[in-house]
Design a protein around this motif. Sequence first.
Motif, PDB file in Angstrom:
ATOM      1  N   LEU A   1      86.292 -20.608   1.851  1.00 34.08           N
ATOM      2  CA  LEU A   1      85.689 -21.628   2.710  1.00 34.08           C
ATOM      3  C   LEU A   1      85.933 -23.031   2.176  1.00 34.08           C
ATOM      4  N   SER A   2      85.879 -23.199   0.863  1.00 30.69           N
ATOM      5  CA  SER A   2      86.122 -24.532   0.321  1.00 30.69           C
ATOM      6  C   SER A   2      87.582 -24.943   0.479  1.00 30.69           C
TER       7      SER A   2
ATOM      8  N   GLN B   1      89.277 -24.221   3.065  1.00 31.78           N
ATOM      9  CA  GLN B   1      89.396 -24.574   4.480  1.00 31.78           C
ATOM     10  C   GLN B   1      88.869 -25.969   4.787  1.00 31.78           C
ATOM     11  N   TYR B   2      87.768 -26.370   4.113  1.00 34.91           N
ATOM     12  CA  TYR B   2      87.047 -27.562   4.540  1.00 34.91           C
ATOM     13  C   TYR B   2      86.967 -28.689   3.520  1.00 34.91           C
ATOM     14  N   LEU B   3      87.302 -28.455   2.258  1.00 36.01           N
ATOM     15  CA  LEU B   3      87.155 -29.476   1.231  1.00 36.01           C
ATOM     16  C   LEU B   3      88.505 -29.833   0.632  1.00 36.01           C
TER      17      LEU B   3
ATOM     18  N   CYS C   1      87.081 -29.330  -4.783  1.00 37.04           N
ATOM     19  CA  CYS C   1      86.599 -27.952  -4.934  1.00 37.04           C
ATOM     20  C   CYS C   1      87.032 -27.349  -6.259  1.00 37.04           C
TER      21      CYS C   1
END
Length: 137
Positions: free
Chosen positions: A37-38, A40-42, A47
């Motif tokens: 998830l990190s 994907q978005y950070l 991260c």
Amino acid sequence: MGYISLSLNTSSLHGNPYLNCFISAAIEIPAYIVSWLSLQYLPRRLCSSASMLLGGGVLFFIPLVPSSLPIISILLEMVGKFGMTTATSLIFVYTGELYPTIIRNTAVGSCTMVSRVGGAIAPYFIHLGKGMQRPLV
């Protein structure tokens, strides 16, 4: 090296060694989900550095925990293992994206070789703590 050392040290924690090994293995599932998830978005630097700081920073507090509270020591080590697992999975992706295409295979192979050397010497770091007065974990 930190990830492998924490994985190998699980059996020497206070309490039931089978339960500690199960928790140590189970903590990797949410760590891999958080790393995915990190990614994907950070941003990659954020991260990677945050997970490495979480994994290493929490471990510095273990010697401060009184020996009458082994649950807190186990909790701190599992949070450290969570951070190290996240950082280890992130760094392989980040290394592949960091280098230009023309040298990517050589650079990723070199970085992987250095990480395997760290993994090979990781068991010796566990023996460094055996000579201390009070075990860290």
